[in-house]
Design a protein around this motif. Structure first.
Motif, PDB file in Angstrom:
ATOM      1  N   LYS A 184     -28.013 -10.962  -7.677  1.00  0.00           N
ATOM      2  CA  LYS A 184     -26.686 -11.083  -8.291  1.00  0.00           C
ATOM      3  C   LYS A 184     -25.911 -12.263  -7.704  1.00  0.00           C
ATOM      4  O   LYS A 184     -25.897 -12.454  -6.481  1.00  0.00           O
ATOM      5  N   ILE A 185     -25.272 -13.025  -8.586  1.00  0.00           N
ATOM      6  CA  ILE A 185     -24.408 -14.135  -8.179  1.00  0.00           C
ATOM      7  C   ILE A 185     -23.104 -14.000  -8.945  1.00  0.00           C
ATOM      8  O   ILE A 185     -23.102 -13.870 -10.170  1.00  0.00           O
ATOM      9  N   TYR A 186     -21.988 -14.035  -8.221  1.00  0.00           N
ATOM     10  CA  TYR A 186     -20.659 -13.917  -8.805  1.00  0.00           C
ATOM     11  C   TYR A 186     -19.927 -15.237  -8.595  1.00  0.00           C
ATOM     12  O   TYR A 186     -19.906 -15.762  -7.482  1.00  0.00           O
ATOM     13  N   ASN A 187     -19.288 -15.749  -9.648  1.00  0.00           N
ATOM     14  CA  ASN A 187     -18.528 -16.998  -9.558  1.00  0.00           C
ATOM     15  C   ASN A 187     -17.137 -16.799 -10.139  1.00  0.00           C
ATOM     16  O   ASN A 187     -16.999 -16.208 -11.230  1.00  0.00           O
ATOM     17  N   PHE A 188     -16.127 -17.273  -9.434  1.00  0.00           N
ATOM     18  CA  PHE A 188     -14.763 -17.270  -9.943  1.00  0.00           C
ATOM     19  C   PHE A 188     -13.961 -18.318  -9.180  1.00  0.00           C
ATOM     20  O   PHE A 188     -14.438 -18.886  -8.193  1.00  0.00           O
ATOM     21  N   SER A 189     -12.764 -18.586  -9.648  1.00  0.00           N
ATOM     22  CA  SER A 189     -11.884 -19.575  -9.007  1.00  0.00           C
ATOM     23  C   SER A 189     -10.617 -18.901  -8.519  1.00  0.00           C
ATOM     24  O   SER A 189     -10.119 -17.963  -9.147  1.00  0.00           O
ATOM     25  N   ILE A 190     -10.099 -19.411  -7.423  1.00  0.00           N
ATOM     26  CA  ILE A 190      -8.836 -18.933  -6.862  1.00  0.00           C
ATOM     27  C   ILE A 190      -7.830 -20.065  -6.973  1.00  0.00           C
ATOM     28  O   ILE A 190      -8.076 -21.166  -6.485  1.00  0.00           O
TER      29      ILE A 190
ATOM     30  N   TYR B  25       0.847  -1.176   0.000  1.00  0.00           N
ATOM     31  CA  TYR B  25       0.000   0.000   0.000  1.00  0.00           C
ATOM     32  C   TYR B  25       0.890   1.236   0.000  1.00  0.00           C
ATOM     33  O   TYR B  25       2.079   1.162   0.327  1.00  0.00           O
ATOM     34  N   SER B  26       0.301   2.375  -0.303  1.00  0.00           N
ATOM     35  CA  SER B  26       1.043   3.625  -0.205  1.00  0.00           C
ATOM     36  C   SER B  26       1.414   3.845   1.257  1.00  0.00           C
ATOM     37  O   SER B  26       0.593   3.613   2.149  1.00  0.00           O
ATOM     38  N   PRO B  27       2.635   4.296   1.512  1.00  0.00           N
ATOM     39  CA  PRO B  27       3.020   4.504   2.923  1.00  0.00           C
ATOM     40  C   PRO B  27       2.227   5.650   3.551  1.00  0.00           C
ATOM     41  O   PRO B  27       1.894   6.637   2.899  1.00  0.00           O
ATOM     42  N   LYS B  28       1.900   5.466   4.826  1.00  0.00           N
ATOM     43  CA  LYS B  28       1.221   6.519   5.566  1.00  0.00           C
ATOM     44  C   LYS B  28       2.245   7.588   5.908  1.00  0.00           C
ATOM     45  O   LYS B  28       3.446   7.370   5.835  1.00  0.00           O
ATOM     46  N   GLU B  29       1.749   8.731   6.331  1.00  0.00           N
ATOM     47  CA  GLU B  29       2.644   9.834   6.660  1.00  0.00           C
ATOM     48  C   GLU B  29       3.605   9.427   7.780  1.00  0.00           C
ATOM     49  O   GLU B  29       3.187   8.861   8.795  1.00  0.00           O
ATOM     50  N   GLY B  30       4.864   9.649   7.544  1.00  0.00           N
ATOM     51  CA  GLY B  30       5.885   9.297   8.532  1.00  0.00           C
ATOM     52  C   GLY B  30       6.459   7.904   8.342  1.00  0.00           C
ATOM     53  O   GLY B  30       7.457   7.555   8.963  1.00  0.00           O
ATOM     54  N   GLU B  31       5.858   7.095   7.487  1.00  0.00           N
ATOM     55  CA  GLU B  31       6.373   5.747   7.225  1.00  0.00           C
ATOM     56  C   GLU B  31       7.230   5.772   5.969  1.00  0.00           C
ATOM     57  O   GLU B  31       6.997   6.562   5.054  1.00  0.00           O
ATOM     58  N   THR B  32       8.232   4.919   5.943  1.00  0.00           N
ATOM     59  CA  THR B  32       9.085   4.833   4.748  1.00  0.00           C
ATOM     60  C   THR B  32       8.568   3.802   3.758  1.00  0.00           C
ATOM     61  O   THR B  32       8.841   3.895   2.572  1.00  0.00           O
ATOM     62  N   GLU B  33       7.823   2.833   4.260  1.00  0.00           N
ATOM     63  CA  GLU B  33       7.300   1.787   3.387  1.00  0.00           C
ATOM     64  C   GLU B  33       5.889   1.431   3.812  1.00  0.00           C
ATOM     65  O   GLU B  33       5.579   1.371   4.998  1.00  0.00           O
ATOM     66  N   GLY B  34       5.028   1.181   2.840  1.00  0.00           N
ATOM     67  CA  GLY B  34       3.654   0.803   3.131  1.00  0.00           C
ATOM     68  C   GLY B  34       3.546  -0.663   3.508  1.00  0.00           C
ATOM     69  O   GLY B  34       4.466  -1.454   3.272  1.00  0.00           O
ATOM     70  N   ARG B  35       2.400  -1.022   4.101  1.00  0.00           N
ATOM     71  CA  ARG B  35       2.150  -2.423   4.441  1.00  0.00           C
ATOM     72  C   ARG B  35       2.117  -3.269   3.186  1.00  0.00           C
ATOM     73  O   ARG B  35       1.609  -2.842   2.152  1.00  0.00           O
ATOM     74  N   LYS B  36       2.589  -4.487   3.281  1.00  0.00           N
ATOM     75  CA  LYS B  36       2.608  -5.385   2.133  1.00  0.00           C
ATOM     76  C   LYS B  36       1.364  -6.260   2.111  1.00  0.00           C
ATOM     77  O   LYS B  36       0.764  -6.535   3.149  1.00  0.00           O
ATOM     78  N   PHE B  37       0.987  -6.691   0.906  1.00  0.00           N
ATOM     79  CA  PHE B  37      -0.136  -7.596   0.723  1.00  0.00           C
ATOM     80  C   PHE B  37       0.149  -8.483  -0.477  1.00  0.00           C
ATOM     81  O   PHE B  37       1.020  -8.189  -1.291  1.00  0.00           O
ATOM     82  N   VAL B  38      -0.585  -9.592  -0.561  1.00  0.00           N
ATOM     83  CA  VAL B  38      -0.513 -10.450  -1.740  1.00  0.00           C
ATOM     84  C   VAL B  38      -1.804 -10.270  -2.519  1.00  0.00           C
ATOM     85  O   VAL B  38      -2.872 -10.025  -1.940  1.00  0.00           O
ATOM     86  N   ARG B  39      -1.708 -10.403  -3.838  1.00  0.00           N
ATOM     87  CA  ARG B  39      -2.849 -10.113  -4.695  1.00  0.00           C
ATOM     88  C   ARG B  39      -2.932 -11.146  -5.815  1.00  0.00           C
ATOM     89  O   ARG B  39      -1.924 -11.507  -6.419  1.00  0.00           O
ATOM     90  N   LEU B  40      -4.135 -11.598  -6.079  1.00  0.00           N
ATOM     91  CA  LEU B  40      -4.414 -12.512  -7.180  1.00  0.00           C
ATOM     92  C   LEU B  40      -5.499 -11.894  -8.046  1.00  0.00           C
ATOM     93  O   LEU B  40      -6.519 -11.427  -7.537  1.00  0.00           O
ATOM     94  N   VAL B  41      -5.271 -11.888  -9.359  1.00  0.00           N
ATOM     95  CA  VAL B  41      -6.273 -11.422 -10.307  1.00  0.00           C
ATOM     96  C   VAL B  41      -6.752 -12.641 -11.086  1.00  0.00           C
ATOM     97  O   VAL B  41      -5.945 -13.424 -11.580  1.00  0.00           O
ATOM     98  N   THR B  42      -8.054 -12.811 -11.160  1.00  0.00           N
ATOM     99  CA  THR B  42      -8.627 -13.960 -11.845  1.00  0.00           C
ATOM    100  C   THR B  42      -9.890 -13.528 -12.586  1.00  0.00           C
ATOM    101  O   THR B  42     -10.325 -12.384 -12.457  1.00  0.00           O
ATOM    102  N   GLU B  43     -10.435 -14.443 -13.347  1.00  0.00           N
ATOM    103  CA  GLU B  43     -11.648 -14.145 -14.107  1.00  0.00           C
ATOM    104  C   GLU B  43     -12.741 -15.138 -13.750  1.00  0.00           C
ATOM    105  O   GLU B  43     -12.463 -16.234 -13.284  1.00  0.00           O
TER     106      GLU B  43
END
Length: 191
Positions: free
Chosen positions: A173-179, A52-70
């Motif tokens: 609404k119904i959403y379907n996808f695979s991870i 993520y974008s670092p908050k004020e006073g931080e040098t580095e933002g929190r990390k996360f993992v991300r998956l993009v799927t259809e």
């Protein structure tokens, strides 16, 4: 002269009747260079690590993992329409972002509780309910209360292969996808 022609005729005749010796095709030639050991390429990890974008006073933002799927979605007007889904997981929160038709379309916003059902390849299910958006722009927040976030994270860590996800909103609404859970554990432990 006849003797010479007969002699020449015999020489030609004997030369043509003896085929040449066959080439030895079983001979193996060894190369002075040893063959390279084959390198095993690691399987592609679909879970990207970002921050993520670092908050004020931080040098580095929190990390996360991300998956993009259809996947696909259905509502009262459309059936099996195209869907882009993004799954974000960090050490404190998890979120699901759904985009109808195109990835550039805005994230879906929900105005009531949504039911999330995840099923692994062996038929085990995880049922969760979320009542909160990720932020004011939309998305689904996997909440920490009711241990939904912990169950979600553990479910992804314990499974290999594909997990199917079905999300139902209070309307139609119904959403379907695979991870694809392969690589999630490796990426998540590097946060």
């Amino acid at each position: 002269m006849i003797k010479r022609l007969i002699f020449l005729f015999l020489v030609i005749l004997t030369g043509c009747s003896n085929p040449p010796a066959p080439k030895d095709s079983n001979v193996r030639r060894t190369s002075p260079v040893k063959p390279r050991a084959s390198t095993v390429k690691p399987a592609a990890n679909h879970w990207a690590i970002s921050s993520y974008s670092p908050k004020e006073g931080e040098t580095e933002g929190r990390k996360f993992v991300r998956l993009v799927t259809e996947g696909s979605f259905s509502d009262s007007t459309q059936t099996n329409s195209h869907l882009y889904a993004e799954v974000l997981v960090d050490k404190q929160n998890a979120g699901i972002f759904l985009h109808k038709q195109k990835k550039s379309n805005p994230v879906e916003t929900f105005h009531g509780p949504v039911q999330i059902k995840m099923t692994n390849s062996s038929g085990q299910e995880l049922l969760m309910t979320s009542t909160r958006n990720w932020n004011k722009s939309g998305g689904i927040l996997i909440e920490r209360n009711n241990n939904d976030y912990s169950q979600f994270r553990i479910f992804l860590l314990q499974n290999k292969g594909t997990v199917t996800v079905e999300i139902k909103d209070p309307g139609t609404k119904i959403y379907n996808f695979s991870i694809n859970t392969d690589g999630f554990s490796d990426s998540f432990t590097r946060l």
